[in-house]
Design a protein around this motif. Structure first.
Motif, PDB file in Angstrom:
ATOM      1  N   LEU A  56       0.856  -1.177   0.000  1.00 59.52           N
ATOM      2  CA  LEU A  56       0.000   0.000   0.000  1.00 59.52           C
ATOM      3  C   LEU A  56       0.895   1.231   0.000  1.00 59.52           C
ATOM      4  N   ILE A  57       0.609   2.172  -0.886  1.00 63.63           N
ATOM      5  CA  ILE A  57       1.414   3.388  -0.990  1.00 63.63           C
ATOM      6  C   ILE A  57       0.642   4.562  -0.403  1.00 63.63           C
ATOM      7  N   VAL A  58       1.269   5.231   0.558  1.00 59.86           N
ATOM      8  CA  VAL A  58       0.746   6.482   1.106  1.00 59.86           C
ATOM      9  C   VAL A  58       1.586   7.596   0.487  1.00 59.86           C
ATOM     10  N   LYS A  59       0.948   8.498  -0.230  1.00 57.27           N
ATOM     11  CA  LYS A  59       1.690   9.458  -1.051  1.00 57.27           C
ATOM     12  C   LYS A  59       1.960  10.766  -0.309  1.00 57.27           C
ATOM     13  N   ALA A  60       3.225  11.179  -0.323  1.00 55.26           N
ATOM     14  CA  ALA A  60       3.625  12.505   0.149  1.00 55.26           C
ATOM     15  C   ALA A  60       4.131  13.278  -1.062  1.00 55.26           C
ATOM     16  N   GLY A  61       3.485  14.380  -1.385  1.00 50.51           N
ATOM     17  CA  GLY A  61       3.835  15.133  -2.588  1.00 50.51           C
ATOM     18  C   GLY A  61       4.921  16.155  -2.329  1.00 50.51           C
ATOM     19  N   ILE A  62       5.940  16.132  -3.172  1.00 51.14           N
ATOM     20  CA  ILE A  62       7.105  16.987  -2.946  1.00 51.14           C
ATOM     21  C   ILE A  62       6.902  18.375  -3.550  1.00 51.14           C
ATOM     22  N   ILE A  63       7.297  19.393  -2.786  1.00 53.34           N
ATOM     23  CA  ILE A  63       7.324  20.777  -3.256  1.00 53.34           C
ATOM     24  C   ILE A  63       8.715  21.334  -2.987  1.00 53.34           C
ATOM     25  N   ASP A  64       9.346  21.871  -4.012  1.00 54.19           N
ATOM     26  CA  ASP A  64      10.647  22.505  -3.839  1.00 54.19           C
ATOM     27  C   ASP A  64      10.525  23.969  -4.244  1.00 54.19           C
TER      28      ASP A  64
END
Length: 659
Positions: A362-370
């Protein structure tokens, strides 16, 4: 005049014939990492009487670090190889200096300072990994010319497997085009996906570089197709596994696990001789053997003499190729938090797994912001409050559970990201951006922090880079993090790998090292320091390990995260390091089970073996509560109603055997 015209005509026929084979006089591939355009490869083709020469100038800049590479490939007019020279970098910290000369049946090979001769086997071609792109184009042409064999030997070592995987009908600038799709295995771990046009000219390559990072090379005129091809790569690569025998089968509706010792991670106690009934992927009943009846038709699993644990979590994954799915499951990892990925890729991968069309946790997504700048990573960047809000909202609207802040975000924008994330019901993790301290990041709203280095960097350091843990500054850091309920995923294993001596026995870190696919072995074995460098960094590394214990004793929440490392196996290694730091095995196991489930607000459905929760379980030989290394001895993995054999999963992704 007629003779001159005839020469022009013959010359034109020669050039046209080669153009039909995809041999152009020059070309440009645009290079991308995390979908961000970071460089280019320019190649030129010259022709001599007995040779065609491809010269490639490959260069990108990754987070401020130049990665230059020059190569020259020589083949004869019918594409039989004559030689390859390649020198430069294949990643920020990895160099290459290879020279291959082929004379008759002998290859004269120079790799760095090592020189040797090798007898040529039939169907052999020189290639040096994923770069440069033009070499892979000629490799595919060579493969076609020899009847598309199942295997081609490569120099200096190894072999590749090329397969025609299908065709894709696409639209480019309003016009329909058809591209042929290939998979290439053996250059990197797993498969690259490559597209060519009808003339055999390579259009796009999507794979991974020498740092495990997503890498794309696309011919300049086709760059607009890249997002679509990235999504297709995820879908197609998942399909490769589900097509394999027994992997894509329907989940079991009823499972009965009998005789094993269940470990209750919440109350830290063992329950011997149990029966667990699983129905449609949910734990329906747990009880003593003899007191729980086994339903008719249930798939029975005898766990006598073994222990049963919740599936493990990796709270710092980068799921950048489909092969991570089976590798994670084989090591008993059933849930991962993906800490920053390509938007189109991770969405497609998660959808495939969730829909039963892919194999993985199961993938829990953390979205990257730079932020913008020379050190930026990825294409989702924010330098203003408005950009920050749009980026957060985009992730929220696409099912992401969390935001990950990266290193180039401006300090003033960190709060804007955190405020919008919290408004949208998301938590925030990430790096501490350049110019900030961990205290400033947390004060700006960060709920969690990746990597122990950010704790280390604000503690009192001694001259040898070790930490003075008795100093009030060091103690204040722990108190601050506890007060703010900050969650840390230490990723100690990454630092162990970075600071190790490459002359040390790597099997001390990873006992299953020599079961890894050869491209992984080559990449990982040379990661680290020389003996002097390892000695210099030893006090720093030992302090990082001790910080884990100080955080734990100070009441700061720790979750096990790896930031890749040995695929799948990096999770048990992280737990071993926590025990080395001074945690009990039971404490370490909690960091990879119930604690991350609580942190991600998923503890009502995951993280422990309880009735009503998801039946994400692992059956283990030995007793990890006495010897944490036994957590590696996974014999069966159950996830979403599927029963997996680790050996089968490992074989699927090129491991020689299960650990």
């Amino acid at each position: 005049m007629k003779k001159y015209i005839l020469l022009l005509l013959l010359s034109g026929l020669f050039i046209n014939a080669h153009a039909q084979k995809g041999i152009a006089d020059s070309g440009v591939f645009l290079l991308h990492k995390f979908q961000q355009h970071i460089g280019k490869e320019t190649y030129h083709v010259t022709r001599e009487k007995d040779a065609i020469i491809y010269k490639a100038d490959f260069k990108f800049v990754d987070r401020g670090s130049p990665v230059p590479l020059k190569a020259e490939l020589r083949v004869n007019p019918v594409l039989e190889p004559l030689g390859l020279d390649i020198k430069g970098n294949v990643a920020r910290g990895a160099t290459i200096n290879d020279s291959i000369r082929i004379s008759g049946a002998t290859a004269h090979i120079k790799v760095d300072d090592s020189v040797h001769d090798k007898k040529m086997q039939p169907l052999t071609f020189p290639v040096a990994g994923y770069a440069p792109t033009i070499v892979q184009q000629v490799l595919i042409q060579y493969w076609k010319k020899h009847g598309m064999p199942a295997n081609i030997h490569t120099l200096p070592v190894g072999s590749v497997q090329i397969k025609l995987d299908g065709q894709d009908n696409l639209t480019l600038k309003g016009a329909p085009i058809t591209l042929e799709r290939y998979t290439i295995g053996g250059l990197i771990w797993g498969n690259e996906f490559v597209w060519t046009d009808k003339q055999g000219q390579l259009v796009a390559l999507i794979g991974n570089d020498a740092e495990f990072d997503k890498f794309e090379s696309v011919r300049e005129a086709y760059e607009d197709l890249l997002p679509e091809l990235i999504g297709k790569t995820a879908t197609y690569s998942m399909q490769l596994f589900t097509k394999s025998a027994g992997i894509g089968s329907q989940p079991e509706k009823l499972i009965a696990i009998k005789g094993g010792t269940v470990y209750d991670v919440v109350n830290e106690k063992t329950i011997p001789k149990t029966v667990i009934i699983v129905e449609n992927g949910i734990i329906k009943k747990i009880g003593k053997q003899g007191e729980v009846s086994i339903p008719a038709g249930a798939k029975a699993i005898d766990a006598t003499g073994k222990m049963i644990f919740p599936g493990l979590w990796d709270m710092h994954a980068h799921f950048e190729q489909a092969e991570w799915g089976p590798a994670y499951l084989a090591a008993g990892v059933t849930t991962v938090r993906d800490c920053g990925n390509e938007f189109d890729f991770i969405n497609a991968v998660k959808n495939a797994i969730d829909d039963g069309k892919g194999v993985g946790p199961l993938i829990v997504k953390a979205g990257i912001i730079d932020g913008k700048g020379q050190y930026a990573l990825g294409i989702i960047q924010a330098d203003t409050k408005e950009e920050a809000i749009r980026a957060v909202d985009r992730y929220k609207n696409n099912g992401f559970a969390q935001i990950k802040i990266y290193s180039s975000v401006k300090p003033a924008i960190v709060k804007a990201i955190c405020d919008e994330a919290h408004k949208q019901g998301l938590t925030v993790t990430g790096h501490i951006p350049i110019g900030m301290t961990i205290q400033a990041g947390v004060d700006s709203g960060m709920d969690m922090v990746n990597h122990v280095q950010y704790v280390y960097s604000v503690m009192k350091r001694n001259k040898d880079r070790s930490i003075n843990f008795d100093d009030s500054t060091s103690k204040a850091v722990i108190t601050f993090l506890k007060k703010h309920n900050t969650v840390i995923d230490p990723t100690v294993g990454v630092f162990e790998m970075s600071f190790r001596s490459i002359n040390d026995d790597i099997t001390v870190m990873e006992p299953a090292f020599y079961t890894l696919p050869l491209p992984l072995q080559a990449m990982l074995k040379n990661t680290g320091q020389d003996t002097a460098g390892a000695r210099k960094f030893r006090p720093l590394y030992e302090s990082m390990v001790r910080i884990v214990k100080e955080l734990h004793d100070g009441g700061v929440t720790i979750v096990a995260g790896t930031d890749q490392g040995f695929p799948g196996f990096s999770v048990p290694r992280e737990l071993e390091l926590y025990v080395q730091a001074g945690l009990t095995p039971a404490d370490a196991i909690q960091t990879a089970t119930i604690t991350p489930a609580k942190v991600m607000k998923m503890d009502k459905t995951s993280g422990s073996i309880e009735e009503g929760k998801q039946a994400d379980l692992i059956i283990v030989n030995g007793d990890p509560l006495k010897n944490i290394r036994d957590i590696r001895n996974v014999t069966i993995v159950i996830k979403a109603g599927h029963i997996y054999d680790p050996g089968t999963l490992h074989k699927l992704v090129g491991f020689s055997k299960s650990n």
